[in-house]
Write a protein that holds these residues in place. Structure first.
Motif, PDB file in Angstrom:
ATOM      1  N   UNK A  88       0.802  -1.217   0.000  1.00 42.84           N
ATOM      2  CA  UNK A  88       0.000   0.000   0.000  1.00 42.84           C
ATOM      3  C   UNK A  88       0.834   1.266   0.000  1.00 42.84           C
ATOM      4  N   UNK A  89       2.139   1.153   0.284  1.00 46.10           N
ATOM      5  CA  UNK A  89       3.005   2.331   0.342  1.00 46.10           C
ATOM      6  C   UNK A  89       3.795   2.568  -0.933  1.00 46.10           C
ATOM      7  N   UNK A 134      10.164   0.591   0.443  1.00 44.23           N
ATOM      8  CA  UNK A 134      11.028   0.671   1.612  1.00 44.23           C
ATOM      9  C   UNK A 134      10.632  -0.383   2.642  1.00 44.23           C
ATOM     10  N   UNK A 135      11.029  -1.645   2.357  1.00 42.41           N
ATOM     11  CA  UNK A 135      10.707  -2.726   3.299  1.00 42.41           C
ATOM     12  C   UNK A 135      11.963  -3.485   3.724  1.00 42.41           C
ATOM     13  N   UNK A 177      13.303  -3.098  -4.339  1.00 41.88           N
ATOM     14  CA  UNK A 177      13.330  -1.674  -4.642  1.00 41.88           C
ATOM     15  C   UNK A 177      14.465  -1.383  -5.610  1.00 41.88           C
ATOM     16  N   UNK A 178      14.500  -0.180  -6.151  1.00 50.83           N
ATOM     17  CA  UNK A 178      15.567   0.235  -7.052  1.00 50.83           C
ATOM     18  C   UNK A 178      16.450   1.265  -6.376  1.00 50.83           C
ATOM     19  N   UNK A 179      17.753   1.190  -6.667  1.00 48.04           N
ATOM     20  CA  UNK A 179      18.723   2.115  -6.093  1.00 48.04           C
ATOM     21  C   UNK A 179      18.483   3.549  -6.571  1.00 48.04           C
TER      22      UNK A 179
END
Length: 442
Positions: free
Chosen positions: A119-120, A190-191, A197-199
């Protein structure tokens, strides 16, 4: 509305399963019949707009890649079963609408429900389940739709909306050849898991311009280590051949065909210059590169993989490179090749160590000898953990330890391998193959 299997389709599935029974035995035939029926009845919802929404099995969202691979076995039967061809066309129409809505998204909801994997995430579109940009998400539906056209002659797939989608894909892949300079796409999750995620605030790792097109994520939905995924780029080159063919034969759009051909040339030149590496005295395809010297030598169980390139990109491969790459993929130099007391196969960084994937076994069988294919059928039937379903992966020492209780893509790949061994290679896989439709060659 859930899909109801009408008698003509049921007869086609039963006939296919009976052929498998005759060739590979009762257990294989019964699995094929159950799996083919289960995918139709339990994953497909018919929408009010005439399209078909396909969930992955145990996740209530539609992936562009998975919904294509789940339909592979049915494509073999579509020429002789019009209701089945209608269903496949409805799936492709849904995929094209998904791409038209958001060409960077990998998966979507049935409607604007607001459901998300996380959800984020930056993308808050209520239609989008997840917006991980994967080159194969655009390539798979186009290749499949083109094969359906060649096998059944169904030109109704390629309407005005589809014309715009083909242009969108070419333009987006072209833009993403200069990802650093031109792309507005970002993905941040952000987990605390690096592959989610991508850098650089969602831009991804640094790149040089190579002529290849950038992908944020792999077919596993894990972030790319280096932004040019070589199997995805080769599959994109195959899809661009299909786009050029449709552009000319359906729309008479010479500009789109020329742009697709030019981009295909750019991608293939980029792969040749940057995606081919030396390994133990042989030249092989790398899995990922960055155009700055970074190279990742591995293979992943998800498609497109290096091992699956004869299926996903048959017309753009270098045969010698493909043979050498296959040897690497099936050897222990591949860091995701695992061996145990029950099985030796290919896994993925997406799943735990020592877990191997039925999808990769099926791909090995589809691209190998009939004898090896039969061995794999027996192995997969013996490693379902007593569930009568294929899983995402299982432990090489204990098949009762598995991930995902029902992964419809894996079911489909078992069926595809069984039918391949029974009926021969899938039709219209390659442009070199001539396919007869209604007395005419396409």
């Amino acid at each position: 509305m859930s899909f109801t299997v009408e008698p003509q389709i049921a007869d086609a599935l039963r006939s296919a399963a009976d052929r498998v029974r005759s060739e590979l035995g009762e257990e294989a035939g019964s699995f094929v019949e159950a799996a083919l029926l289960r995918t139709l009845t339990d994953t497909i919802t018919l929408a009010e707009d005439g399209t078909a929404f396909v969930i992955t099995g145990d996740i209530p969202a539609m992936w562009l890649r998975d919904s294509t691979t789940q339909m592979f076995p049915y494509l073999r039967l579509a020429a002789d079963c019009e209701p089945l061809a209608d269903l496949l066309a409805a799936v492709v129409r849904r995929q094209l609408r998904m791409i038209a809505h958001d060409p960077y998204a990998n998966s979507a909801n049935l409607g604007p429900t607001g459901a998300h994997h996380d959800a984020n995430d930056l993308c808050q579109d209520p239609m989008i389940w997840e917006q991980k940009y994967e080159v194969d998400s655009l390539a798979f539906p186009i290749i499949f739709g083109h094969r359906l056209l060649r096998i059944t002659g169904r030109g109704d797939l390629f309407d005005g909306l589809a014309h715009g989608v083909l242009r969108t894909i070419v333009d987006q892949w072209r833009l993403e050849t200069e990802h650093e300079e031109r792309s507005q796409y970002r993905f941040v999750r952000d987990i605390g898991i690096p592959t989610e995620t991508l850098d650089r605030d969602g831009l991804g790792s640094p790149l040089g311009v190579t002529g290849m097109t950038w992908s944020g994520f792999r077919p596993s939905d894990d972030a790319c280590t280096f932004g040019y995924n070589v199997p995805a780029n080769l599959q994109a080159a195959q899809a661009l051949m299909a786009i050029a063919d449709v552009a000319l034969s359906v729309y008479g759009d010479e500009a789109l065909a020329a742009d697709a051909d030019a981009l295909r040339t750019s991608i293939l030149e980029g792969v040749a210059a940057h995606g081919v590496v030396e390994h133990e005295g042989s030249r092989i395809y790398a899995y990922e590169v960055d155009g700055l010297g970074g190279q990742l030598l591995m293979d992943d169980a998800n498609m497109p993989s290096l091992l699956s390139l004869p299926l996903d990109a048959p017309d753009v491969l270098d045969p010698e490179l493909a043979d050498a790459t296959r040897a690497f993929c099936l050897g222990m130099a591949n860091p995701y090749r695992y061996s145990g007391t029950v099985a030796t196969g290919i896994g993925s960084p997406h799943t735990p160590e020592q877990y191997v994937w039925p999808i990769a076994f099926a791909v090995e069988g589809l691209t190998g000898t009939p004898e090896r294919g039969r061995e794999i059928i027996r192995l997969l039937l013996a490693t379902d953990g007593g569930t009568d379903r294929m899983h995402e992966s299982f432990h090489v020492d204990d098949p009762e330890r598995f991930t995902r209780p029902w992964f419809s893509w894996a079911d489909a790949m078992f069926c595809e391998l069984a039918l391949h061994l029974t009926d021969g290679p899938a039709p219209a896989r390659s442009f070199a193959e001539r396919v007869e439709v209604s007395g005419q060659e396409r």
